[in-house]
Design a protein around this motif. Structure first.
Motif, PDB file in Angstrom:
ATOM      1  N   ALA A   2      -4.552 -34.057 -43.946  1.00  0.00           N
ATOM      2  CA  ALA A   2      -3.733 -33.727 -42.778  1.00  0.00           C
ATOM      3  C   ALA A   2      -4.582 -32.920 -41.798  1.00  0.00           C
ATOM      4  CB  ALA A   2      -2.503 -32.936 -43.201  1.00  0.00           C
ATOM      5  N   TYR A   3      -4.107 -32.869 -40.556  1.00  0.00           N
ATOM      6  CA  TYR A   3      -4.807 -32.147 -39.494  1.00  0.00           C
ATOM      7  C   TYR A   3      -3.881 -31.091 -38.904  1.00  0.00           C
ATOM      8  CZ  TYR A   3      -7.884 -36.168 -39.844  1.00  0.00           C
ATOM      9  OH  TYR A   3      -8.735 -37.134 -40.318  1.00  0.00           O
ATOM     10  N   TRP A   4      -4.489 -29.981 -38.477  1.00  0.00           N
ATOM     11  CA  TRP A   4      -3.731 -28.824 -38.007  1.00  0.00           C
ATOM     12  C   TRP A   4      -4.424 -28.188 -36.814  1.00  0.00           C
ATOM     13  CZ3 TRP A   4       0.669 -28.723 -40.690  1.00  0.00           C
ATOM     14  CH2 TRP A   4       0.677 -29.346 -41.948  1.00  0.00           C
ATOM     15  N   LEU A   5      -3.747 -27.244 -36.205  1.00  0.00           N
ATOM     16  CA  LEU A   5      -4.333 -26.434 -35.147  1.00  0.00           C
ATOM     17  C   LEU A   5      -3.984 -24.977 -35.448  1.00  0.00           C
ATOM     18  CD1 LEU A   5      -4.638 -27.076 -31.427  1.00  0.00           C
ATOM     19  CD2 LEU A   5      -3.490 -24.974 -32.119  1.00  0.00           C
ATOM     20  N   PHE A   6      -4.999 -24.122 -35.407  1.00  0.00           N
ATOM     21  CA  PHE A   6      -4.844 -22.683 -35.650  1.00  0.00           C
ATOM     22  C   PHE A   6      -5.191 -21.954 -34.359  1.00  0.00           C
ATOM     23  CE2 PHE A   6      -5.925 -24.654 -39.659  1.00  0.00           C
ATOM     24  CZ  PHE A   6      -5.135 -24.008 -40.604  1.00  0.00           C
ATOM     25  N   LYS A   7      -4.238 -21.171 -33.858  1.00  0.00           N
ATOM     26  CA  LYS A   7      -4.448 -20.444 -32.600  1.00  0.00           C
ATOM     27  C   LYS A   7      -4.769 -18.982 -32.868  1.00  0.00           C
ATOM     28  CE  LYS A   7      -1.622 -21.073 -29.232  1.00  0.00           C
ATOM     29  NZ  LYS A   7      -0.373 -21.154 -28.480  1.00  0.00           N
ATOM     30  N   SER A   8      -5.753 -18.463 -32.133  1.00  0.00           N
ATOM     31  CA  SER A   8      -6.090 -17.056 -32.247  1.00  0.00           C
ATOM     32  C   SER A   8      -6.572 -16.525 -30.911  1.00  0.00           C
ATOM     33  CB  SER A   8      -7.195 -16.854 -33.290  1.00  0.00           C
ATOM     34  OG  SER A   8      -7.504 -15.488 -33.413  1.00  0.00           O
ATOM     35  N   GLU A   9      -6.180 -15.300 -30.625  1.00  0.00           N
ATOM     36  CA  GLU A   9      -6.723 -14.633 -29.444  1.00  0.00           C
ATOM     37  C   GLU A   9      -8.145 -14.199 -29.796  1.00  0.00           C
ATOM     38  OE1 GLU A   9      -4.199 -11.428 -28.160  1.00  0.00           O
ATOM     39  OE2 GLU A   9      -2.397 -12.622 -28.524  1.00  0.00           O
ATOM     40  N   PRO A  10      -9.131 -14.571 -28.990  1.00  0.00           N
ATOM     41  CA  PRO A  10     -10.516 -14.228 -29.318  1.00  0.00           C
ATOM     42  C   PRO A  10     -10.744 -12.726 -29.490  1.00  0.00           C
ATOM     43  CG  PRO A  10     -10.446 -15.699 -27.417  1.00  0.00           C
ATOM     44  CD  PRO A  10      -9.032 -15.358 -27.769  1.00  0.00           C
ATOM     45  N   SER A  11      -9.941 -11.908 -28.815  1.00  0.00           N
ATOM     46  CA  SER A  11     -10.103 -10.456 -28.956  1.00  0.00           C
ATOM     47  C   SER A  11      -9.594  -9.963 -30.318  1.00  0.00           C
ATOM     48  CB  SER A  11      -9.371  -9.718 -27.833  1.00  0.00           C
ATOM     49  OG  SER A  11      -7.987 -10.013 -27.885  1.00  0.00           O
ATOM     50  N   THR A  12      -8.766 -10.767 -30.990  1.00  0.00           N
ATOM     51  CA  THR A  12      -8.245 -10.419 -32.311  1.00  0.00           C
ATOM     52  C   THR A  12      -9.086 -11.060 -33.414  1.00  0.00           C
ATOM     53  OG1 THR A  12      -6.013 -10.268 -31.414  1.00  0.00           O
ATOM     54  CG2 THR A  12      -6.209 -10.533 -33.800  1.00  0.00           C
TER      55      THR A  12
END
Length: 139
Positions: A2-12
């Protein structure tokens, strides 16, 4: 797979920090949304995901791999919250901006386009191939 997307604020937590963790990877901790948690519960070792910088950059910048299935999130004592571990696989040759994704008719139904606030989300195989092509990056 399966494929996913993980979001993160670069400052975090940035792509560079993810890469620095090497093959051991890192917990994708701190998620406090039931839908995102449930997606992590579905993940299997070897699933691939996009690493997406939110806030300022708003772009897919790399590919990660799930290296540990759902387990208790170490950042809380609350049993409801789980996370997976991910490791960096490779950077994108060219980052793919949210505007590019929104402007591509092949991606009009992507969760990122319809529900941009969700921090962990599924990606279809066709969306995976399209975004990799847009970023000149091997799927």
């Amino acid at each position: 797979m399966a494929y996913w997307l993980f979001k993160s604020e670069p400052s975090t937590w940035s792509w560079e920090q993810q890469v620095a963790k090497g093959d051991a990877g890192e917990e994708w901790d701190g998620v406090r949304n039931y839908q995102a948690r449930n997606f992590m519960r579905e993940m299997k070792i070897g699933d691939l995901g996009f690493f997406y910088h939110s806030q300022t950059e708003k772009a897919v910048v790399g590919i990660v791999e799930v290296c540990a299935t759902a387990h208790p999130d170490s950042t809380t004592d609350d049993d409801r919250w789980e996370c997976v571990d991910i490791k960096a696989v490779r950077p994108f040759t060219q980052s793919v901006a949210l505007d590019q994704i929104k402007g591509d008719e092949r991606l009009i139904d992507m969760v990122l386009v319809k529900n941009a606030r969700l921090s962990v989300q599924p990606v279809t195989p066709d969306e995976w191939l399209t975004i990799c092509a847009l970023g000149n990056t091997k799927p």
